[in-house]
Design an enzyme around this catalytic site. Sequence first.
Site, PDB file in Angstrom:
ATOM      1  N   GLY A  12       0.790  -1.223   0.000  1.00  0.00           N
ATOM      2  CA  GLY A  12       0.000   0.000   0.000  1.00  0.00           C
ATOM      3  C   GLY A  12       0.824   1.275   0.000  1.00  0.00           C
ATOM      4  N   ASP A  13       2.070   1.211   0.423  1.00  0.00           N
ATOM      5  CA  ASP A  13       2.956   2.379   0.438  1.00  0.00           C
ATOM      6  C   ASP A  13       4.390   1.898   0.241  1.00  0.00           C
ATOM      7  OD1 ASP A  13       3.831   5.014   0.668  1.00  0.00           O
ATOM      8  OD2 ASP A  13       3.925   4.946   2.858  1.00  0.00           O
ATOM      9  N   LEU A  14       4.593   1.153  -0.816  1.00  0.00           N
ATOM     10  CA  LEU A  14       5.888   0.523  -1.060  1.00  0.00           C
ATOM     11  C   LEU A  14       6.852   1.534  -1.670  1.00  0.00           C
ATOM     12  CD1 LEU A  14       7.315  -2.163  -0.717  1.00  0.00           C
ATOM     13  CD2 LEU A  14       6.556  -2.795  -2.995  1.00  0.00           C
ATOM     14  N   ASN A  46      10.265   2.544   3.071  1.00  0.00           N
ATOM     15  CA  ASN A  46       9.665   1.427   3.799  1.00  0.00           C
ATOM     16  C   ASN A  46      10.368   0.099   3.517  1.00  0.00           C
ATOM     17  OD1 ASN A  46       7.764   2.940   5.171  1.00  0.00           O
ATOM     18  ND2 ASN A  46       6.362   2.921   3.445  1.00  0.00           N
TER      19      ASN A  46
END
Length: 143
Positions: free
Chosen positions: A34-36, A40
């Site tokens: 979702g927020d790669l 992260n």
Amino acid sequence: MVGKPESLGDFCFAVMREMGAAIGHMHDSDVVHGDLTTSNIMIRKTSGSSSRSSIEQQQQGGIAQEDIAEEMSFSHADTFQVVLIDFGLGMTQPSVEDKAVDLYVLERAFLSSHPGSEGLVGAQLFSTLLLACRCDGCFAVML
């Protein structure tokens, strides 16, 4: 976990292969990050770690500054593991498109945080990641 690459170039390609394998494993488990982004993804050193044990560190009142500096330094001679973090926007049971969006976001983050990577070497690095990923989303991105 990866063995010791021979050069800095080998190290970069080894990191991308490991990133691809970690993402492929995540996607094969039907999880989308979702927020790669590169923020992260952590690279954890698994060799060349501090010579002092955690018991010694606790007995002596914590971790010494030189041990922290040693842990933060990284060279191509170290073995490493890729760790994905911050799944706050993640979801399970995603579609192939959701997996492809993970990879698209990572590609955009990679290009924006590493100026000059738009060229041939950057394309080769990201292609290495995609080939190592081997999930449905990767194949959707490559098509």
